[in-house]
Design an enzyme around this catalytic site. Structure first.
Site, PDB file in Angstrom:
ATOM      1  N   GLU A   1       0.787  -1.229   0.000  1.00 31.85           N
ATOM      2  CA  GLU A   1       0.000   0.000   0.000  1.00 31.85           C
ATOM      3  C   GLU A   1       0.824   1.286   0.000  1.00 31.85           C
ATOM      4  O   GLU A   1       0.340   2.315   0.492  1.00 31.85           O
ATOM      5  CB  GLU A   1      -0.917  -0.006   1.233  1.00 31.85           C
ATOM      6  N   ASN A   2       2.029   1.309  -0.546  1.00 28.17           N
ATOM      7  CA  ASN A   2       2.852   2.523  -0.560  1.00 28.17           C
ATOM      8  C   ASN A   2       2.006   3.744  -0.926  1.00 28.17           C
ATOM      9  O   ASN A   2       1.195   3.699  -1.833  1.00 28.17           O
ATOM     10  CB  ASN A   2       3.963   2.387  -1.596  1.00 28.17           C
TER      11      ASN A   2
ATOM     12  N   GLU B   1      -3.582  -4.026   9.745  1.00 29.04           N
ATOM     13  CA  GLU B   1      -3.963  -5.183   8.929  1.00 29.04           C
ATOM     14  C   GLU B   1      -5.314  -5.785   9.349  1.00 29.04           C
ATOM     15  O   GLU B   1      -6.140  -6.097   8.494  1.00 29.04           O
ATOM     16  CB  GLU B   1      -2.863  -6.243   8.941  1.00 29.04           C
TER      17      GLU B   1
ATOM     18  N   GLU C   1      -5.632  -2.692  -0.433  1.00 33.24           N
ATOM     19  CA  GLU C   1      -4.523  -1.714  -0.484  1.00 33.24           C
ATOM     20  C   GLU C   1      -5.082  -0.293  -0.508  1.00 33.24           C
ATOM     21  O   GLU C   1      -4.527   0.608   0.098  1.00 33.24           O
ATOM     22  CB  GLU C   1      -3.623  -1.961  -1.699  1.00 33.24           C
TER      23      GLU C   1
ATOM     24  N   HIS D   1      -6.086   0.853   2.931  1.00 26.30           N
ATOM     25  CA  HIS D   1      -4.932   1.196   3.771  1.00 26.30           C
ATOM     26  C   HIS D   1      -4.615   2.693   3.733  1.00 26.30           C
ATOM     27  O   HIS D   1      -3.935   3.194   4.628  1.00 26.30           O
ATOM     28  CB  HIS D   1      -3.681   0.447   3.296  1.00 26.30           C
TER      29      HIS D   1
HETATM   30  N1  0A1 Z   1       1.105  -4.417   3.872  1.00 34.05           N
HETATM   31  C1  0A1 Z   1       0.878  -5.366   2.823  1.00 34.05           C
HETATM   32  C2  0A1 Z   1       1.544  -6.652   3.013  1.00 34.05           C
HETATM   33  C3  0A1 Z   1       2.990  -6.743   2.736  1.00 34.05           C
HETATM   34  C4  0A1 Z   1       3.854  -6.990   3.756  1.00 34.05           C
HETATM   35  C5  0A1 Z   1       5.203  -7.196   3.535  1.00 34.05           C
HETATM   36  C6  0A1 Z   1       5.631  -7.118   2.235  1.00 34.05           C
HETATM   37  O1  0A1 Z   1       6.924  -7.338   1.925  1.00 34.05           O
HETATM   38  C7  0A1 Z   1       7.653  -8.204   2.620  1.00 34.05           C
HETATM   39  C8  0A1 Z   1       4.783  -6.858   1.204  1.00 34.05           C
HETATM   40  C9  0A1 Z   1       3.459  -6.663   1.463  1.00 34.05           C
HETATM   41  C10 0A1 Z   1      -0.590  -5.681   2.799  1.00 34.05           C
HETATM   42  O2  0A1 Z   1      -1.178  -5.909   3.851  1.00 34.05           O
HETATM   43  O3  0A1 Z   1      -1.155  -5.774   1.746  1.00 34.05           O
HETATM   44 ZN    ZN Z   2      -2.663  -4.984   4.432  1.00 33.76          ZN
END
Ligand code: 0A1
Ligand code: ZN
Length: 875
Positions: free
Chosen positions: A268-269, A324, A302, A305
């Protein structure tokens, strides 16, 4: 021993220094990318006074230059250790300039800056930014980021960063540059950049306040035609978040980029999501219905988020479920609103009850808010995501939708721009409701799946019905003793004619609040002995025990007004039979299906056309994974054999019904992705799968015809798998070869092709998988390929993976050892099936433990693999 220490939540301290702004300049180069960063640093007034500034930095980062307020730092003014760069004596506030050099091509871990099929991309959650430059890489340090990307203009025409593009230009040497500014302060884990030769699908969205937002989804040119579904999902998610949560998007542009090499689903950047191609590309010809639904839910996840995660973020990684759990709950509600709510709920609970409950009962069990970890990447778990969502759902149930919404409003308003904790989230809910949620918070700190034992008593003379509920929770690694949970138990009471009693407030479902280890609930004015419908809609993530008879379950299956409980009654009925048959099988007795069971299925089959989606769920036996999770001791061969026997018997005894239903549910017109059409396909393909276990040439012909004539991947793939897993060896090989030649240039379809073969339960599975490792479509560096072949074999092919000679276990350990040096996150995730060794009989336990020990003995393990193996061995 691992070089990495255990980190504890109790040791949290605020950051010593804050970074108000960071300006980054990337000169992109495959093997030597130069990164200049300029930081405005000031001491944190909230923290203990220190003159030392500690920055994170991975050992792969080369430090080229460092200046403080414009002056070069002398070599004795800082210390470089493996994980840190420490400046020994810094002023109150100052400017810091750092130049580093990194090697994206050598980055096989796919954390930080790396190359995916020749394009640059980043993955910074959780701790990837420290592989780019030296920085306080922790989520409670939030800064305003400016990013300039410089790269060869012809090879990398598209240069993307977080926020809005503000300036661009060309250099004399054929390179060009773009500067991006993200006005919202953010932690480093939300930083992203992309550079590549990409095409994009563009659209516009007008927000509720009338602002225009440009939406762009980027992919390689060949995949441009596969972006429409994600775009529709994005617009639906944006509208939904406005309508249901009052949340509006905040930048002028929202971008999604599809990449083929990615460790997880998507990221979710801020303003620049990066997606695994498997979670964004969709086209009816190449994507199954399940794939379509995954794309829709991940795009929504995403997007959501942006508020639950980005505008309000986590103080530290122990709080991961803050973003999450809440965001999964939001995406689940979105999917329920877009499709059938019952089907969505059944899918969610299926994941929770099979995989999360298993995690909660294993050596890696941890609370939704863990108290310690070695490697945070190991905690992107079903517990943090799915159980975390279930915990938020319980708050929603306990407080009601309106109060919950007020709580969410208060949470967003109170904490906008902050990095906070799960306690802050619950506090907002407590403040708007006026309720004391102290006990409820045990859901965040106690691991393990609670068990509810329910008994009842009806007194006809007084027309009084009583439900007695006892709760308990098994010991888990972090705690032996558990305190009672506060949870919502939704119940209904059925009359003999199948209707529900009207209970409190004129409703047919009543919410009971459990807070004690044992409680009795009284219902008055109950004028006939009722049958309880318990835990409606799966109102809490618990294991429920109540002494239903088979007849009572069959009654609930046909009459309960709660769709989820109707389905569940059917599942429990099947599960009981499975367990009786397993016992028979283990004692060498012949197997047979009771007539009553077949009759129940016959009646579901007859009613199927009224609700094909529900029928497809009801006519699916509990999965091998769910049967395993509920078993005392897992006997993979017996489970597989019994389930297969039941499918064969049901297919044989109800053959004409399956065939009729199959024919009735042929598509009348072309493919659509509507809920009704998806339900029709799922029912029809389920019928085909039953027919195919009969191994009759007539049914084979049906499957072959469906394979050849299908205008969509759902139908073609269903036909393929039904033949590929059948006894028709030659036909299976033919179809697999035909599928390969038809789709060899579609990487995502090839993942499916690998998976069908990896999950084939027939004998010789390991040898087939080993051959496929050498196949040109396999790529040992691509996580999707590893998951589709090795992951699918070890997790979805129990009979072969658990071969008595231990060959499956040895195979997995071999690959873990090999993978650990390349991509530790993926290696650690693949380990899961070996961690479950305690659930098997002694012979398998010994074989599995031996492989874990072999990995341990190797030494030099990553923190990721070390943590999982050491915890598994010492449980
Ligand atoms: N925050 C993202 C999940 C995610 C976590 C770690 C990552 O790299 C190691 C990549 C994505 C989500 O909840 O979609
Ligand atoms: Zn997430």
């Amino acid at each position: 021993m691992s070089a990495k220490p255990t980190i504890y939540l109790k040791d949290y301290t605020p950051p010593s220094f804050l970074i108000d702004t960071i300006s980054l300049r990337f000169e992109l180069d495959e093997t030597a990318t130069r990164v200049k960063s300029q930081l405005q640093v000031r001491r944190n007034p909230q923290a203990a006074v220190t003159r030392q500034l500690q920055l994170h930095g991975h050992e792969s980062v080369e430090l080229c230059e460092i200046k403080l307020n414009g002056a070069h730092l002398a070599a004795d003014a800082y210390q470089r250790e493996a994980e840190f760069l420490t400046l020994l004596d810094v002023p109150e506030s100052f400017e810091l300039e750092i130049e580093t050099c990194i090697n994206p091509e050598a980055n096989t871990a796919l954390e930080g800056l790396y190359l995916s099929d020749g394009m640059y991309c980043t993955q910074c959650e959780a701790e990837g930014f420290r592989r780019i430059t030296f920085y306080p890489d922790r989520p409670d340090v939030m800064s305003v980021f400016t990013t300039t990307l410089v790269a060869d203009a012809s090879r990398f025409p598209v240069l993307l960063g977080n926020g809005n593009p503000v300036q661009r230009g060309e250099l004399d040497d054929g390179r060009h540059w773009v500067t991006w500014v993200d006005p919202f302060p953010k932690p480093a884990y939300l930083f992203a950049l992309v550079a590549g030769d990409l095409q994009c699908l563009e659209d516009q969205f007008t927000t509720c306040s009338g602002r225009q937002v440009t939406l762009q989804i980027y992919a390689e040119a060949k995949d441009l035609e596969k972006l429409d579904h994600a775009m529709t999902a994005l617009k639906n998610a944006m509208r939904w978040d406005e309508e249901v949560y009052g949340r509006e998007y905040d930048l002028d542009i929202y971008m999604i980029v599809a990449v083929d090499f990615f460790n997880m689903g998507a990221m979710e950047n801020k303003g620049l999501n990066i997606f695994n191609t498997a979670c964004v590309l969709a086209h009816p010809r190449t994507t199954t219905d399940a794939g379509f639904q995954r794309v829709e839910s991940v795009v929504a996840h995403e997007y959501f988020h942006n508020w639950s995660g980005n505008r309000v973020t986590c103080r530290d990684w122990f709080q991961l479920s803050l973003k999450e759990g809440f965001t999964v709950f939001r995406d689940q509600c979105f999917s329920a609103d877009m499709h059938s709510a019952v089907v969505q709920r059944v899918d969610e609970v299926g994941i929770l009850r099979t995989a999360q409950f298993a995690e909660d009962a294993g050596p890696m069990a941890h609370p939704v808010r863990p108290a310690s970890f070695i490697e945070i990447s190991n905690f992107y778990t079903l517990t943090v995501y799915e159980k975390g969502a279930a915990v938020v759902r319980m708050l929603h149930t306990l407080l009601g939708a309106d109060v919950f919404r007020k709580g969410a409003d208060l949470y967003f308003e109170r904490h906008d721009g902050q990095a906070v904790t799960t306690d802050d989230f619950v506090q907002a809910m407590a403040d708007v409701s006026g309720r004391d949620l102290t006990q409820f918070k045990r859901w965040y700190s106690q691991a393990g799946t609670p068990r509810l034992k329910v008994s009842d008593h009806y007194d006809a003379a007084s027309q009084r019905y009583q439900l007695n509920v006892q709760q308990s929770c098994p010991a888990t690694p972090e705690a032996q003793q558990k305190l009672p949970f506060h949870l919502p138990l939704s119940v209904g009471l059925l009359r003999a004619d199948g209707s529900s009693f009207v209970l409190k407030d004129g409703k047919t479902t009543q919410l009971l609040e459990l807070t004690e280890a044992e409680q009795t609930f009284v219902f008055d004015g109950i004028d006939e002995a009722p049958l309880p419908s318990l835990l409606r809609d799966f109102s809490a993530p618990v294991k429920l025990v109540y002494g239903y008879t088979d007849e009572q379950l069959a009654f609930l299956l046909s009459h309960d007004e709660d769709g989820f409980n109707r389905w569940d009654a059917g599942q429990q009925l099947s599960l009981r039979l499975v367990n009786r048959l397993i016992a028979d099988y283990q004692q060498g007795k012949p197997l047979s299906l009771p007539d009553t069971f077949v009759a129940t299925w016959q009646s579901v089959l007859q009613q199927a056309p009224q609700d094909p989606a529900m029928a497809a769920l009801l006519l699916t036996l509990p999965s091998e994974a769910y049967i395993s999770e509920t078993a005392e001791q897992i006997d993979p061969l017996a489970i597989h054999h019994v389930r297969h026997f039941m499918r064969c018997a049901l297919a044989e005894q109800l053959e004409s019904s399956w065939l009729e239903l199959y024919r009735q549910h042929d598509s009348q017109s072309g493919y659509t992705a509507s809920a009704a059409d998806m339900a029709r396909r799922s029912l029809r393909n389920l019928c085909l799968s039953y027919l195919m276990v009969l191994e009759s040439p007539a049914h084979l012909a049906l499957a072959q015809q469906q394979f050849e004539t299908a205008d969509n991947m759902t139908d073609q793939f269903a036909a393929l798998i039904s033949v590929a897993h059948s006894g028709f060896r030659d036909s299976a090989d033919e179809l697999l070869a035909e599928f390969l030649s038809q789709w060899q240039h579609e990487s995502l379809v090839m993942n499916q092709w690998l998976m069908v073969q990896a999950t084939d339960p027939r004998e010789g599975g390991l040898a087939r998988v080993q051959q496929l490792l050498e196949h040109p479509v396999y790529d040992a560096r691509n996580p999707n390929k590893i998951r589709s072949l090795i992951g699918a074999f070890c997790q979805q092919n129990a009979v072969n993976f658990h071969a008595q000679d231990g060959s499956g276990y040895r195979f997995l350990a071999d690959h873990i050892l090999q993978l650990d040096a390349q991509n530790p996150q993926i290696a650690a995730r693949l380990l899961t099936p070996l961690t479950r060794w305690r659930r098997y009989a002694a012979d398998r336990q010994a074989l599995m433990q031996a492989q874990l020990q072999r990995i341990m003995d190797k030494g030099q393990l990553s923190g990721d693999v070390y943590e999982v193996v050491s915890k598994s061995l010492c449980q």
